[in-house]
Design an enzyme around this catalytic site. Sequence first.
Site, mmCIF file in Angstrom:
data_model
loop_
_atom_site.group_PDB
_atom_site.id
_atom_site.type_symbol
_atom_site.label_atom_id
_atom_site.label_comp_id
_atom_site.label_asym_id
_atom_site.label_seq_id
_atom_site.Cartn_x
_atom_site.Cartn_y
_atom_site.Cartn_z
ATOM 1 N N ARG A 71 1.018 -1.072 -0.250
ATOM 2 C CA ARG A 71 0.020 0.018 0.068
ATOM 3 C C ARG A 71 0.846 1.248 -0.005
ATOM 4 O O ARG A 71 2.065 1.009 0.379
ATOM 5 C CB ARG A 71 -0.895 0.004 1.281
ATOM 6 C CG ARG A 71 -1.967 -1.107 1.019
ATOM 7 C CD ARG A 71 -2.920 -1.040 2.636
ATOM 8 N NE ARG A 71 -3.500 0.205 2.626
ATOM 9 C CZ ARG A 71 -4.150 0.623 3.639
ATOM 10 N NH1 ARG A 71 -3.935 -0.267 4.900
ATOM 11 N NH2 ARG A 71 -4.930 1.657 3.762
ATOM 12 N N HIS A 72 0.299 2.404 -0.527
ATOM 13 C CA HIS A 72 0.853 3.514 -0.324
ATOM 14 C C HIS A 72 1.644 3.752 1.356
ATOM 15 O O HIS A 72 0.847 3.129 2.084
ATOM 16 C CB HIS A 72 0.480 4.826 -0.912
ATOM 17 C CG HIS A 72 -1.138 4.972 -0.220
ATOM 18 N ND1 HIS A 72 -1.119 5.517 1.176
ATOM 19 C CD2 HIS A 72 -2.353 4.222 -0.212
ATOM 20 C CE1 HIS A 72 -2.744 5.150 1.399
ATOM 21 N NE2 HIS A 72 -3.181 4.704 0.357
ATOM 22 N N ASN A 93 -5.550 9.433 5.773
ATOM 23 C CA ASN A 93 -5.400 8.248 6.758
ATOM 24 C C ASN A 93 -5.425 8.799 8.130
ATOM 25 O O ASN A 93 -6.207 8.141 9.069
ATOM 26 C CB ASN A 93 -4.209 7.294 6.374
ATOM 27 C CG ASN A 93 -4.358 6.520 5.201
ATOM 28 O OD1 ASN A 93 -3.305 6.121 4.714
ATOM 29 N ND2 ASN A 93 -5.369 6.209 4.726
ATOM 30 N N ARG A 127 -0.462 9.736 -3.502
ATOM 31 C CA ARG A 127 0.027 9.031 -2.197
ATOM 32 C C ARG A 127 0.813 7.803 -2.578
ATOM 33 O O ARG A 127 1.926 7.336 -2.183
ATOM 34 C CB ARG A 127 -0.894 8.695 -1.294
ATOM 35 C CG ARG A 127 -2.210 7.821 -1.863
ATOM 36 C CD ARG A 127 -3.381 7.937 -0.832
ATOM 37 N NE ARG A 127 -4.459 7.185 -1.052
ATOM 38 C CZ ARG A 127 -5.669 7.829 -1.510
ATOM 39 N NH1 ARG A 127 -5.525 8.903 -2.651
ATOM 40 N NH2 ARG A 127 -6.748 6.814 -1.989
ATOM 41 N N GLU A 132 -7.499 3.822 -6.263
ATOM 42 C CA GLU A 132 -8.470 3.489 -5.259
ATOM 43 C C GLU A 132 -9.912 3.173 -5.722
ATOM 44 O O GLU A 132 -10.504 3.961 -6.566
ATOM 45 C CB GLU A 132 -8.462 4.251 -3.977
ATOM 46 C CG GLU A 132 -9.004 3.844 -2.969
ATOM 47 C CD GLU A 132 -8.707 1.932 -2.322
ATOM 48 O OE1 GLU A 132 -8.810 1.506 -3.203
ATOM 49 O OE2 GLU A 132 -8.457 1.912 -1.246
ATOM 50 N N HIS A 178 -3.582 0.971 -3.542
ATOM 51 C CA HIS A 178 -4.452 1.147 -2.536
ATOM 52 C C HIS A 178 -5.260 0.104 -1.807
ATOM 53 O O HIS A 178 -4.980 -1.206 -2.449
ATOM 54 C CB HIS A 178 -5.630 2.084 -3.093
ATOM 55 C CG HIS A 178 -5.005 3.324 -3.627
ATOM 56 N ND1 HIS A 178 -4.635 4.482 -3.234
ATOM 57 C CD2 HIS A 178 -4.621 3.576 -4.891
ATOM 58 C CE1 HIS A 178 -4.081 5.349 -4.148
ATOM 59 N NE2 HIS A 178 -4.098 4.583 -5.030
#
Length: 452
Positions: free
Chosen positions: A229-230, A236, A282, A306, A371
């Site tokens: 994932r980033h 977040n 991201r 995403e 994502h």
Amino acid sequence: MSAVNFATQSDDSKICVVMVGLPARGKSLIAGKAMRYLGWVGISARVFNVGSYRRFSTPQPQAAFFDPHNEEGERMRRAAAEAAMADMLQWFNAGKGVVAILDATNSTKERRKWIYEKCHEAGIEALFVESICDDEDLIMTNIKEVKTTSPDYKGQDPEVAALDFRNRIRNYEKVYETIDDDEKNYTYVKLINVGSTVIINQIKDYLSSRLVYYIQNIHIKPRSIWLSRHGESEFNLTGRIGGDSNISERGEAYARALPELMRKSGVPENTKIVIWTSTLRRTIQSARHLKAETGYEKLEWKALDELDSGVCDGLTYEQIAEKYPEDFAARDEDKYNYRYRGGESYRDVVIRLEPIIMELERSENVIIVTHQAVLRCIYAYFMNVPQEQSPWMEVPLHTLIKLTPRAYGTEEQRFKANIPAVSTWRGKGTSARHQDFHAAEGEKGEGTETKH
Ligand SMILES: Nc1ncnc2c1ncn2[C@@H]1O[C@H](COP(=O)(O)OP(=O)(O)OP(=O)(O)O)[C@@H](O)[C@H]1O
């Protein structure tokens, strides 16, 4: 359910994929992969392996059992093929089956004619897939890799088993007939030397053409696929979904740590790796140092963006529960099929990821920085995770997943960067736990696991 996938777009044909080829030509590998792929796109598929039917009566046959002059062996092998065919027809008759894969050598024209006629009578399209390989070294490697550990040779000396298997192949070679002009009315694909040459004949429908396209992309060169994932993003931190925010300070620390984490995961010397990201900031920021330090080629894919949360984009789960309580509950009820208003469902994401999976099959070493929802879908494909389970899987931030395809399964290793991050995982019936600052909490540690 409003989702559409290529199963429902195509006509309602039923297909029997008939594997053809001498032993150790990768028929079971192709059959297993095709079934996993079809399951992932939501098409009901099942493999009928004639060898496992034969094992009921003859669990550990010697090469002589496969000699065409051995009448008893011939009779038993015929009985196994008939039992597999009967079960397959029953499975189709029960109504849910779309693609059956008949995994056997099917090495004579007479056998293929019998299968073709049986399928034809039942309104099933037969698609013959022949794997031809004359690379003796590769065949010997195949035998050593997978055949000496087969149930046929359980408890036996691997050297003796390999020799016996070689003799089994010799017996099949005595009667083997490749698909030729006599069978030009059949739908078939011939894969020669692991797809270096492909001959395609009479493909009639959309589903068959997708399947053939998938099968011809399969290769067996050793490689790994890394998933990440980033790094933690600003969204977040505040528990908001969607958006196109930058990575946080800790996300940046993860981006800096990623090249070392890759090395730690084991990158064979002189290995060319390609970095794939989405088009969102991201993921691009998270891969920046990896690209700069290694010089790996990089591609940005819109298809890796995403899951689109539509009207909920930029909201927290608490806000969604408050503003759209019915939607929130509906999503929990059937997360895979739930489509955000003006956005996407997991099913939609799988459909847009199909070209990514095709490209991944063709590619060698790739690291994908993307994502949570997208990663769940890609992971589900490789690890054969059922649809209803995949949207609930925990894929933590700041963790590198290394997947290594093997003959009959995918090996998984996870490598955690020691950099804290919020947990964005949300259990069924709850709001996000984004306040938990422990990326490592309750997760699986570093380790290796092979799933089939
Ligand atoms: N197209 C191919 N040509 C040759 N070998 C392949 C091919 N695809 C996969 N392989 C290799 O073949 C081995 C797997 O053999 P597999 O069990 O699938 O053969 P099979 O043809 O089903 O044999 P059998 O008839 O004994 O069941 C693996 O080592 C895999 O890497």
